[in-house]
Design a protein around this motif. Sequence first.
Motif, PDB file in Angstrom:
ATOM      1  N   ASN A 183      -6.840   2.954   2.447  1.00 34.28           N
ATOM      2  CA  ASN A 183      -6.199   4.250   2.664  1.00 34.28           C
ATOM      3  C   ASN A 183      -5.629   4.768   1.335  1.00 34.28           C
ATOM      4  OD1 ASN A 183      -3.826   2.784   2.265  1.00 34.28           O
ATOM      5  ND2 ASN A 183      -3.365   2.651   4.457  1.00 34.28           N
ATOM      6  N   ARG A 184      -5.018   5.942   1.378  1.00 32.41           N
ATOM      7  CA  ARG A 184      -4.544   6.567   0.148  1.00 32.41           C
ATOM      8  C   ARG A 184      -3.494   5.715  -0.562  1.00 32.41           C
ATOM      9  NH1 ARG A 184      -4.731  11.992  -1.493  1.00 32.41           N
ATOM     10  NH2 ARG A 184      -3.395  12.373  -3.299  1.00 32.41           N
ATOM     11  N   GLU A 210      -3.868   4.190  -4.344  1.00 30.83           N
ATOM     12  CA  GLU A 210      -2.941   4.478  -5.446  1.00 30.83           C
ATOM     13  C   GLU A 210      -2.465   3.190  -6.106  1.00 30.83           C
ATOM     14  OE1 GLU A 210       0.097   6.895  -3.751  1.00 30.83           O
ATOM     15  OE2 GLU A 210      -1.153   8.700  -3.657  1.00 30.83           O
ATOM     16  N   VAL A 219      -8.944   9.170   1.115  1.00 32.33           N
ATOM     17  CA  VAL A 219      -7.644   9.611   0.634  1.00 32.33           C
ATOM     18  C   VAL A 219      -7.175  10.906   1.302  1.00 32.33           C
ATOM     19  CG1 VAL A 219      -7.895   8.465  -1.594  1.00 32.33           C
ATOM     20  CG2 VAL A 219      -8.730  10.809  -1.318  1.00 32.33           C
TER      21      VAL A 219
END
Length: 499
Positions: A327-328, A332, A395
């Motif tokens: 996932n985002r 990151e 994302v």
Amino acid sequence: MNPSSDSGGSHAVEALATLASGLGVDSIQSGRKALEVVRVRSPEMVTVAEQTGEDLVSTSAGFIEMMLMSLRSDVDLPWSEFEQRSHDYGRLRAAQGVALEALFDVLAVYRRATIELLSRPVQGKAHYDEIVGLAQARLEDVTERLTTAIARGYLDHIDEEHRARESEMSGLAALVTAMGRSLDLNETAEVALVESLAALRLSTGALWMRERSSYKLLHTVGLDEDQIDGFARQAGPNVKASASASGRSESQVDRISGQEWNALRAQLRVRGRTVGMLTAGTRVDRVFNASELLFMAAVADQVAIAIERARQFASEARTDHLTGLANRREFERVMEREVALAERHNRRLSMMMIDLDNLKRINDRLGHRAGDSALKVVAQQLQRVVRASDVCARVGGDEFSVAMPETDLDRARDVAARLRGAVDQAALSMRAPEHVEVSVGIAAWRPGQDWQGLYQAADADLYEDKRRRKTVRRWQQEDQPVQLRILGRAGGRRRVSGA
């Protein structure tokens, strides 16, 4: 009753003492004969002794020697030693699972062997009946005293076993309760190891997580930094076991005996899959019995479930539920790590961003299930064309990103071209009413640039690609010839549409 008290005339007492003193040297031979009777009367005890390497001839001779010595009136008998030896014998046989009645029967065999040993030298001589009668009376008292000591040792072991099982059940309940308080993987591993050691009454251990075909150390207790490698070499996942136990528990437990460590090692299994390995050990001499191995297996099952639950929670926290990609938030973290590595080691790093161009139109025309299918197609093809070291993520609603370590722009462009071809081919094979189309943006990291700057560069290239694709589609539509449709009924006036 005092076994050393005299029963009979002084001549019989002196003769018996003399016989008992002289016959001590024949106890080994009598022990061998007695063992043959024991083999018939209690074969299970002989089997256990052979498995453990015990010398039953010496054990038999030892009891016969005690009985012979108890017949002597010329020495002070070490009854405390006799009773302690008998007590330890009872404890040992209880631990081996031999029935208490069998021990009483074997002691009677030793008593008869002693009487037989005494009878042979005085057979047919004066005072035979008196001497043998005196020996039988004394041996009856001796046997009663030894029987009591054996029974006490046997029952002491059973009592300790019961208390140990109660302690184990209490420890297992505490372990399950403690592990249920957290879903953090590292915290769960720490609690599981600490509680397992407490339940097993050990102070040193390690827990490894299974990752593909290898094991990654997750937590240790009771080990200094310079001891960890040695512990792993002697009692870790790759050490050959000296014995194994398996019961109703899914996890398998091995007994490890190394140069420094005596340990129990459990293969943590859930639904047929190995999720980790737990070793609990000690440097002191300790023989782990079968019940301890089975208890370790029960502990291991609970640890395996807790570890798998925590790992599943951690995976769900890092994973997009629809596509299975990162996932985002996870992406990151990956980008921050990869940029730091590229900065430190002067490595190349590229980033690719992908946008599903017509997701809204697919959702509006065909419904959200069709839109979800289109997203899954892109995710599947993305995983097909990238390397295992690349990290793919969803994302946004229709946006995907790929971190590509050790990759320059030219190779990233090759991957983008293969992705477009793979998505087109997959969409055609689905025969969907609405074609799946993607735009791709690529950027290469520059020294001194943070991951947000790289993300913005890739995002800008994505929108440039999207703009180019719209322009190309518009030109293609303008170049297509005008299609005419004839309106009206046959035989009447005809009007040409578009004329």
